[in-house]
Design a protein around this motif. Structure first.
Motif, PDB file in Angstrom:
ATOM      1  N   LEU A 107      -8.911   3.585  -3.068  1.00  9.22           N
ATOM      2  CA  LEU A 107      -8.055   2.552  -3.487  1.00  9.22           C
ATOM      3  C   LEU A 107      -7.084   2.791  -4.662  1.00  9.22           C
ATOM      4  O   LEU A 107      -6.062   1.831  -4.718  1.00  9.22           O
ATOM      5  N   ILE A 108      -7.390   3.878  -5.427  1.00  6.63           N
ATOM      6  CA  ILE A 108      -6.240   4.059  -6.305  1.00  6.63           C
ATOM      7  C   ILE A 108      -4.866   4.600  -5.692  1.00  6.63           C
ATOM      8  O   ILE A 108      -5.172   5.414  -4.956  1.00  6.63           O
ATOM      9  N   LEU A 109      -3.671   3.996  -6.133  1.00  7.45           N
ATOM     10  CA  LEU A 109      -2.683   4.416  -5.293  1.00  7.45           C
ATOM     11  C   LEU A 109      -1.955   5.657  -6.113  1.00  7.45           C
ATOM     12  O   LEU A 109      -2.139   5.891  -7.286  1.00  7.45           O
ATOM     13  N   GLN A 110      -1.347   6.572  -5.283  1.00  4.75           N
ATOM     14  CA  GLN A 110      -0.851   7.598  -5.952  1.00  4.75           C
ATOM     15  C   GLN A 110       0.481   7.847  -5.961  1.00  4.75           C
ATOM     16  O   GLN A 110       1.084   6.907  -5.063  1.00  4.75           O
ATOM     17  N   ASP A 111       1.014   8.157  -6.956  1.00  9.64           N
ATOM     18  CA  ASP A 111       2.327   7.917  -7.539  1.00  9.64           C
ATOM     19  C   ASP A 111       3.311   8.286  -6.525  1.00  9.64           C
ATOM     20  O   ASP A 111       4.417   7.615  -6.200  1.00  9.64           O
ATOM     21  N   ASP A 112       3.241   9.360  -5.736  1.00 12.77           N
ATOM     22  CA  ASP A 112       4.116   9.785  -4.610  1.00 12.77           C
ATOM     23  C   ASP A 112       4.258   9.093  -3.225  1.00 12.77           C
ATOM     24  O   ASP A 112       4.910   9.702  -2.324  1.00 12.77           O
TER      25      ASP A 112
ATOM     26  N   GLU B  59       8.128   4.015  -7.752  1.00 11.68           N
ATOM     27  CA  GLU B  59       9.082   3.184  -7.940  1.00 11.68           C
ATOM     28  C   GLU B  59       8.559   1.805  -7.922  1.00 11.68           C
ATOM     29  O   GLU B  59       9.258   0.788  -8.941  1.00 11.68           O
ATOM     30  N   PHE B  60       7.569   1.308  -7.477  1.00 18.21           N
ATOM     31  CA  PHE B  60       7.113   0.019  -7.674  1.00 18.21           C
ATOM     32  C   PHE B  60       6.564  -0.258  -9.313  1.00 18.21           C
ATOM     33  O   PHE B  60       6.696  -1.208  -9.814  1.00 18.21           O
TER      34      PHE B  60
ATOM     35  N   LEU C 215       8.088  -1.885   1.184  1.00 18.98           N
ATOM     36  CA  LEU C 215       6.743  -1.155   1.297  1.00 18.98           C
ATOM     37  C   LEU C 215       7.054   0.225   1.347  1.00 18.98           C
ATOM     38  O   LEU C 215       6.232   1.188   1.410  1.00 18.98           O
ATOM     39  N   GLU C 216       8.389   0.664   1.507  1.00 23.12           N
ATOM     40  CA  GLU C 216       8.803   2.053   1.733  1.00 23.12           C
ATOM     41  C   GLU C 216       9.129   2.621   0.485  1.00 23.12           C
ATOM     42  O   GLU C 216       9.265   3.824   0.410  1.00 23.12           O
TER      43      GLU C 216
END
Length: 125
Positions: free
Chosen positions: A87-92, A36-37, A30-31
């Motif tokens: 809810l949309i995930l940010q890349d950084d 990366e995911f 989760l870190e």
């Protein structure tokens, strides 16, 4: 808090045709960052047995949280069109900072497909 989680990724190939495949990832750190995911998921699905080639080669570029453990599920068959800014995930961001926890389900899709579907949310069969 656990450093690793089980995350279900719903590969969305077509919103209109409700064409998606779930893939479960165990031991997700989760870190790590969202970027990366996404790279890890792309690498895994490229060689995953049992996944049809159109899903393996698609240009996924965006992730959005669909469901969290012990939370309410959406009635939408592919994913909800609500709360994009949250809810949309940010890349950084790290996955944890983006709200991903154990047993979270995320959609992985092409942002352009989603934008077009939001403008005209019709389904086809």
């Amino acid at each position: 808090m656990d450093a690793e989680a089980v995350v279900s990724v719903r590969l969305v190939r077509s919103f209109e045709h409700r064409n998606f495949k779930p893939v479960v990832f165990h031991g997700v750190r989760l870190e790590q960052t969202v970027h990366e995911f996404m790279e890890l998921v792309r690498g895994d699905i490229a060689t995953k047995q049992g996944l049809p080639p159109p899903f393996r080669k698609y240009a996924y570029d965006t992730m959005k949280i669909i469901h969290q453990a012990h939370g309410a599920k959406t009635n939408e068959l592919v994913m909800s069109l609500d709360d994009d800014e949250k809810l949309i995930l940010q890349d950084d961001q790290t996955l944890r900072a983006a709200g991903v926890a154990n047993e979270t389900e995320v959609a992985f899709f092409r942002e352009e497909d989603y934008r077009l579907y939001r403008e005209n949310p019709k389904t086809a069969w």
